[in-house]
Design an enzyme around this catalytic site. Sequence first.
Site, PDB file in Angstrom:
ATOM      1  N   LYS A   3       0.663   3.732  -2.968  1.00  0.00           N
ATOM      2  CA  LYS A   3      -0.315   4.812  -3.122  1.00  0.00           C
ATOM      3  C   LYS A   3       0.247   6.175  -2.722  1.00  0.00           C
ATOM      4  O   LYS A   3      -0.307   7.209  -3.107  1.00  0.00           O
ATOM      5  CB  LYS A   3      -1.575   4.492  -2.322  1.00  0.00           C
ATOM      6  N   SER A  22       0.792  -1.234   0.000  1.00  0.00           N
ATOM      7  CA  SER A  22       0.000   0.000   0.000  1.00  0.00           C
ATOM      8  C   SER A  22       0.821   1.279   0.000  1.00  0.00           C
ATOM      9  O   SER A  22       0.277   2.349  -0.276  1.00  0.00           O
ATOM     10  CB  SER A  22      -0.945  -0.003   1.209  1.00  0.00           C
ATOM     11  N   SER A  72      -6.614   3.728   1.867  1.00  0.00           N
ATOM     12  CA  SER A  72      -5.936   2.830   0.924  1.00  0.00           C
ATOM     13  C   SER A  72      -6.894   2.268  -0.117  1.00  0.00           C
ATOM     14  O   SER A  72      -6.840   1.087  -0.471  1.00  0.00           O
ATOM     15  CB  SER A  72      -5.246   1.680   1.685  1.00  0.00           C
TER      16      SER A  72
END
Length: 203
Positions: free
Chosen positions: A67, A64, A119
Site C-alpha cells: 500500500k 501491507s 491498511s
Amino acid sequence: GPFVRSAACALVWLLVLQFARPAAADPRMLEISPLTASAAVVADLRDGKVLYAKNPHLRLPPASTTKLMTVLLAIELIPLDRQIVVTRAATRVSPSKAGLEAGVSYAARDLIMAALISSSNDAAVSLAIEAAGSEEAFVRQMNHGARMLGMKDTRFINATGLPEKGKTQYSTAYDLVLLIRRASEDPWIDQMLGILTFSIKGS
C-alpha cells in the site's frame, strides 16, 4: 499476521531508525533482542547506506507494504480533493476495510489516509480504480514505478498486497528500503506515518 511474517518487517526497522531520537549513552539501551524475521535491513534514509542486513535480497510476500506504493502513485495521479465514488467491487475486498459504502463518494485525501494508516483494502482498491480505470491497469503502473526506483526483486499483483491464487507477488527487505526512502521524501506521508487513528465521512 502476514505483515509480521513477511519482508514487511524491514519497514518496521526502517521506521524505528527514521524516527528514533538521540539518547544518552546507556549500555543497557544498546541491547538488542535476537532478530527472528526472515529478512531485515536497517538503513540511513538520508543516503540509503545499509547499516545492517539479513537476507536483504530474499524474496518474500510484501503484504501491507504494498500500500505504500499504492499511496505514492495515488498522490501523483489523483488530486487530493477529488471525490471518488466507491465501487461495489472495492467494498468486497477483505479483511482490513474502512467500511466504505458502494455508491458513496469520499475525498481522495481520506482514502489515501485510510489505505496508509489503517491498511484499508477497500480504500486501496478504490484509489487504484480511480487512478487507472481498473486495478489491473494500476498494478502495471505500480510495477513500472518499482522498476524506476530500482526495485529489481519486486512484483506487485494488486493494490493491497493480499495473496491471490495462481499469482506470485514478492519484494525484498532491500527493495523496501528504496520504497520507503522515496516515501519519506513526501512530507505528508511522513506526517501520516505518525497518525494512529482518524475518521472520514462520505457523501
